[in-house]
Design an enzyme around this catalytic site. Structure first.
Site, PDB file in Angstrom:
ATOM      1  N   GLY A  12     -25.649   5.221   2.447  1.00 49.02           N
ATOM      2  CA  GLY A  12     -24.279   5.542   2.169  1.00 49.02           C
ATOM      3  C   GLY A  12     -24.450   6.626   0.526  1.00 49.02           C
ATOM      4  N   GLN A  20     -18.168   9.275  -2.287  1.00 52.61           N
ATOM      5  CA  GLN A  20     -17.453   9.377  -3.270  1.00 52.61           C
ATOM      6  C   GLN A  20     -18.222   8.511  -3.822  1.00 52.61           C
ATOM      7  OE1 GLN A  20     -13.968   8.442  -2.676  1.00 52.61           O
ATOM      8  NE2 GLN A  20     -13.020   9.263  -5.311  1.00 52.61           N
ATOM      9  N   ASP A  30     -28.791   8.375   3.684  1.00 54.18           N
ATOM     10  CA  ASP A  30     -27.205   8.373   4.037  1.00 54.18           C
ATOM     11  C   ASP A  30     -27.447   8.865   5.853  1.00 54.18           C
ATOM     12  OD1 ASP A  30     -24.826   9.708   5.002  1.00 54.18           O
ATOM     13  OD2 ASP A  30     -24.640   9.427   2.735  1.00 54.18           O
ATOM     14  N   ARG A  49     -26.279  12.203   6.209  1.00 53.68           N
ATOM     15  CA  ARG A  49     -26.557  13.084   6.302  1.00 53.68           C
ATOM     16  C   ARG A  49     -26.669  13.439   5.667  1.00 53.68           C
ATOM     17  NH1 ARG A  49     -20.331  14.376   2.515  1.00 53.68           N
ATOM     18  NH2 ARG A  49     -20.315  12.397   2.660  1.00 53.68           N
ATOM     19  N   ASP A  59     -30.096   5.975   9.442  1.00 52.78           N
ATOM     20  CA  ASP A  59     -28.784   5.701  10.341  1.00 52.78           C
ATOM     21  C   ASP A  59     -28.736   4.050   9.835  1.00 52.78           C
ATOM     22  OD1 ASP A  59     -26.415   4.983  11.506  1.00 52.78           O
ATOM     23  OD2 ASP A  59     -27.461   6.032  13.410  1.00 52.78           O
ATOM     24  N   TYR A  72      -9.660  -0.687   9.953  1.00 52.30           N
ATOM     25  CA  TYR A  72      -9.580  -0.194   8.364  1.00 52.30           C
ATOM     26  C   TYR A  72     -10.042  -1.322   7.669  1.00 52.30           C
ATOM     27  CZ  TYR A  72     -11.372   1.341   3.471  1.00 52.30           C
ATOM     28  OH  TYR A  72     -12.213   1.197   2.347  1.00 52.30           O
ATOM     29  N   LYS A 122     -12.501  -5.058   7.053  1.00 52.86           N
ATOM     30  CA  LYS A 122     -13.192  -5.542   5.964  1.00 52.86           C
ATOM     31  C   LYS A 122     -12.702  -6.879   5.491  1.00 52.86           C
ATOM     32  CE  LYS A 122     -14.376  -1.447   4.137  1.00 52.86           C
ATOM     33  NZ  LYS A 122     -15.652  -0.856   3.533  1.00 52.86           N
TER      34      LYS A 122
HETATM   35  P1  NAD Z   1     -18.130   7.527   1.727  1.00 51.92           P
HETATM   36  O1  NAD Z   1     -16.937   8.151   3.410  1.00 51.92           O
HETATM   37  O2  NAD Z   1     -17.066   9.024   0.621  1.00 51.92           O
HETATM   38  O3  NAD Z   1     -19.021   8.244   2.408  1.00 51.92           O
HETATM   39  C1  NAD Z   1     -20.005   6.325   3.755  1.00 51.92           C
HETATM   40  C2  NAD Z   1     -21.107   7.558   3.314  1.00 51.92           C
HETATM   41  O4  NAD Z   1     -21.620   6.469   4.287  1.00 51.92           O
HETATM   42  C3  NAD Z   1     -21.335   9.440   3.277  1.00 51.92           C
HETATM   43  O5  NAD Z   1     -21.910   9.851   2.945  1.00 51.92           O
HETATM   44  C4  NAD Z   1     -21.590   8.963   5.451  1.00 51.92           C
HETATM   45  O6  NAD Z   1     -22.230   9.845   4.951  1.00 51.92           O
HETATM   46  C5  NAD Z   1     -22.118   7.085   5.044  1.00 51.92           C
HETATM   47  N1  NAD Z   1     -22.843   7.277   6.472  1.00 51.92           N
HETATM   48  C6  NAD Z   1     -21.138   7.197   7.555  1.00 51.92           C
HETATM   49  N2  NAD Z   1     -21.811   6.554   8.045  1.00 51.92           N
HETATM   50  C7  NAD Z   1     -23.628   6.152   7.878  1.00 51.92           C
HETATM   51  C8  NAD Z   1     -24.781   5.428   9.046  1.00 51.92           C
HETATM   52  N3  NAD Z   1     -24.174   4.872  10.144  1.00 51.92           N
HETATM   53  N4  NAD Z   1     -25.397   5.117   8.544  1.00 51.92           N
HETATM   54  C9  NAD Z   1     -26.028   6.028   7.053  1.00 51.92           C
HETATM   55  N5  NAD Z   1     -24.977   6.266   6.179  1.00 51.92           N
HETATM   56  C10 NAD Z   1     -23.518   6.666   7.227  1.00 51.92           C
HETATM   57  O7  NAD Z   1     -17.063   6.441   1.727  1.00 51.92           O
HETATM   58  P2  NAD Z   1     -16.484   5.385   0.196  1.00 51.92           P
HETATM   59  O8  NAD Z   1     -15.414   6.757  -0.573  1.00 51.92           O
HETATM   60  O9  NAD Z   1     -18.061   6.370  -1.014  1.00 51.92           O
HETATM   61  O10 NAD Z   1     -17.128   3.884   0.539  1.00 51.92           O
HETATM   62  C11 NAD Z   1     -18.035   3.862   0.022  1.00 51.92           C
HETATM   63  C12 NAD Z   1     -17.648   2.289   0.293  1.00 51.92           C
HETATM   64  O11 NAD Z   1     -16.342   1.700  -0.553  1.00 51.92           O
HETATM   65  C13 NAD Z   1     -16.824   2.114   1.295  1.00 51.92           C
HETATM   66  O12 NAD Z   1     -17.212   1.125   1.901  1.00 51.92           O
HETATM   67  C14 NAD Z   1     -15.556   1.700   1.725  1.00 51.92           C
HETATM   68  O13 NAD Z   1     -14.778   1.346   2.074  1.00 51.92           O
HETATM   69  C15 NAD Z   1     -15.221   1.387   0.351  1.00 51.92           C
HETATM   70  N6  NAD Z   1     -14.406   1.641   0.167  1.00 51.92           N
HETATM   71  C16 NAD Z   1     -14.102   2.934  -0.853  1.00 51.92           C
HETATM   72  C17 NAD Z   1     -12.965   3.237  -1.246  1.00 51.92           C
HETATM   73  C18 NAD Z   1     -12.267   4.186  -2.013  1.00 51.92           C
HETATM   74  O14 NAD Z   1     -10.797   4.830  -2.291  1.00 51.92           O
HETATM   75  N7  NAD Z   1     -13.528   5.882  -2.122  1.00 51.92           N
HETATM   76  C19 NAD Z   1     -11.783   2.387  -1.680  1.00 51.92           C
HETATM   77  C20 NAD Z   1     -12.169   0.430  -0.916  1.00 51.92           C
HETATM   78  C21 NAD Z   1     -13.210   0.279  -0.496  1.00 51.92           C
HETATM   79  C1  AKB Z   2      -8.553   4.802   1.471  1.00 43.93           C
HETATM   80  O1  AKB Z   2      -7.382   5.213   0.948  1.00 43.93           O
HETATM   81  O2  AKB Z   2      -8.841   3.608   2.829  1.00 43.93           O
HETATM   82  C2  AKB Z   2      -9.678   3.691   0.424  1.00 43.93           C
HETATM   83  C3  AKB Z   2      -9.440   2.493   0.324  1.00 43.93           C
HETATM   84  C4  AKB Z   2      -8.484   2.119  -0.642  1.00 43.93           C
HETATM   85  O3  AKB Z   2      -9.490   1.618   1.145  1.00 43.93           O
HETATM   86  N1  AKB Z   2      -9.325   5.175  -1.022  1.00 43.93           N
END
Ligand code: NAD
Ligand code: AKB
Length: 319
Positions: free
Chosen positions: A12, A16, A38, A40, A56, A146, A150
């Site tokens: 992944g 972000q 990833d 993508r 994947d 979600y 988690k």
């Molecule tokens: P994101 O959606 O920006 O990135 C996720 C990446 O995973 C994407 O690039 C997507 O293409 C890839 N992906 C999706 N399906 C896939 C698959 N089958 N195989 C391989 N790659 C795949 O998410 P993020 O914000 O970077 O979050 C990363 C982790 O952090 C997640 O577990 C999310 O729940 C957790 N998280 C994020 C936040 C936040 O605010 N960004 C907050 C709390 C927790």
């Molecule tokens: C969301 O809003 O889903 C994420 C998180 C807090 O896990 N940024």
């Protein structure tokens, strides 16, 4: 501290968090020792900074082959569907968020991977959790798919650690704010959109109401927290579900006022949508005293410092 013998797989990596975490890991461990992957395409910011494979996480065989072929010793699993997108397709969110994690944990056990990182979220908390300074251990009744995924994931991590000795570590991130890569469909994404819209149009319509307080964190703090947790000696890690960490808390109105200090005449409107109910179910602030005690967690960015840095960097990127 960098450990040359380790070889890391980030799953992944184009997301972000993935982009910034991959770059930070490459700085610590060496570019060739951090394999980005990833579903993508490779994020432009990662291009020419180290190895990239298309992968994947749902294809366990393909994942297993890559882990063996690349001599992987640590896995960071970031692939997931976030809160807002998850409510549009609950079945898919459950499937990816659960099966992706189980595939990684199984392979980690079979291949004796040294360490696994998997993030949880403040989304595990629900309407019955305390709103203010929500503790590490408390009532947890999430209302989103979600959040359910988690919470279940946290207990799978705990189970694989207790039963099989997998050194899996986790943080419950708050909403993360960053300028390098796009957010992936969360409820807290407004706090990123607001900056883009402030610079583009000097006005923003928030999909959360003016007074919706949520726990948030600036990406540099989140990356540092992740690396500090992963570098901590195993005996310091008392929580094998997921650690609460805290950065700052603010509402759309408050961040709007802060941006207004830099962007003269900035205005806000409010048009709450389906994401309001999700936000209302989450705590407003988080007690991170267990992370502080165990591995010394301390945030650096508050709302003022984060806003200044975001605007400076977004403006630089536009030049
Ligand atoms: P994101 O959606 O920006 O990135 C996720 C990446 O995973 C994407 O690039 C997507 O293409 C890839 N992906 C999706 N399906 C896939 C698959 N089958 N195989 C391989 N790659 C795949 O998410 P993020 O914000 O970077 O979050 C990363 C982790 O952090 C997640 O577990 C999310 O729940 C957790 N998280 C994020 C936040 C936040 O605010 N960004 C907050 C709390 C927790
Ligand atoms: C969301 O809003 O889903 C994420 C998180 C807090 O896990 N940024």
């Amino acid at each position: 501290m960098s450990q040359i013998k380790d070889k890391i797989l980030v799953i992944g990596a184009s997301g972000q968090i993935g982009v910034e975490l991959t770059l930070a890991l490459r700085k610590m461990y060496g570019n060739q020792n951090v394999v980005a992957s990833d579903l993508r395409e490779e994020n432009p910011l990662l291009k020419d900074t180290g190895p990239y494979v298309s992968l994947d996480v749902m294809n366990k065989e393909m994942l297993h082959v890559q882990v063996i072929r690349q001599n992987i010793t640590q896995i960071y699993l970031l692939a997931a569907i976030l809160s807002a997108t998850g409510e549009k397709n609950p079945g898919l969110a459950w499937h990816l968020n659960m099966q992706g994690l189980l595939n990684v944990l199984d392979i980690a056990r079979e291949e004796q991977i040294h360490k696994v990182y998997w993030p949880s979220s403040i989304a595990v908390f629900g309407p019955t959790s305390p709103k203010i300074n929500c503790p590490q251990q408390t009532i947890i009744e999430p209302i989103t798919v979600y959040g359910i995924s988690k919470y279940a994931g946290e207990f799978w991590c705990n189970y694989y650690h207790n039963r099989y000795g997998v050194d899996v570590r986790s943080i419950r991130y708050p909403g993360l704010i960053s300028y390098k890569s796009e957010p992936g469909g969360g409820t807290t994404d407004y706090a990123i959109e607001i900056f883009q819209e402030a610079l583009d149009h000097n006005t923003y319509t928030s999909f959360l109401s003016a007074e919706t307080y949520l726990p948030m964190m600036y990406m540099p703090d989140a990356i540092r927290a992740t690396l500090e947790l992963m570098e901590a000696p195993a005996e310091k890690i008392s929580i094998r579900t997921s650690y609460n960490i805290s950065g700052m808390s603010f509402s759309p109105e408050e961040i709007g006022k802060e941006i207004g200090k830099h962007q003269h005449g900035f205005t806000m409107q409010y048009a709450p949508d389906y994401r309001q109910a999700i936000a209302n179910s989450w705590p407003q602030s988080i007690d991170d005293s267990v992370a502080a005690r165990d591995w010394g967690w301390k945030p650096e960015y508050d709302l003022e410092k984060m806003t200044t840095d975001m605007l400076e960097n977004l403006k630089k990127n536009r030049q």
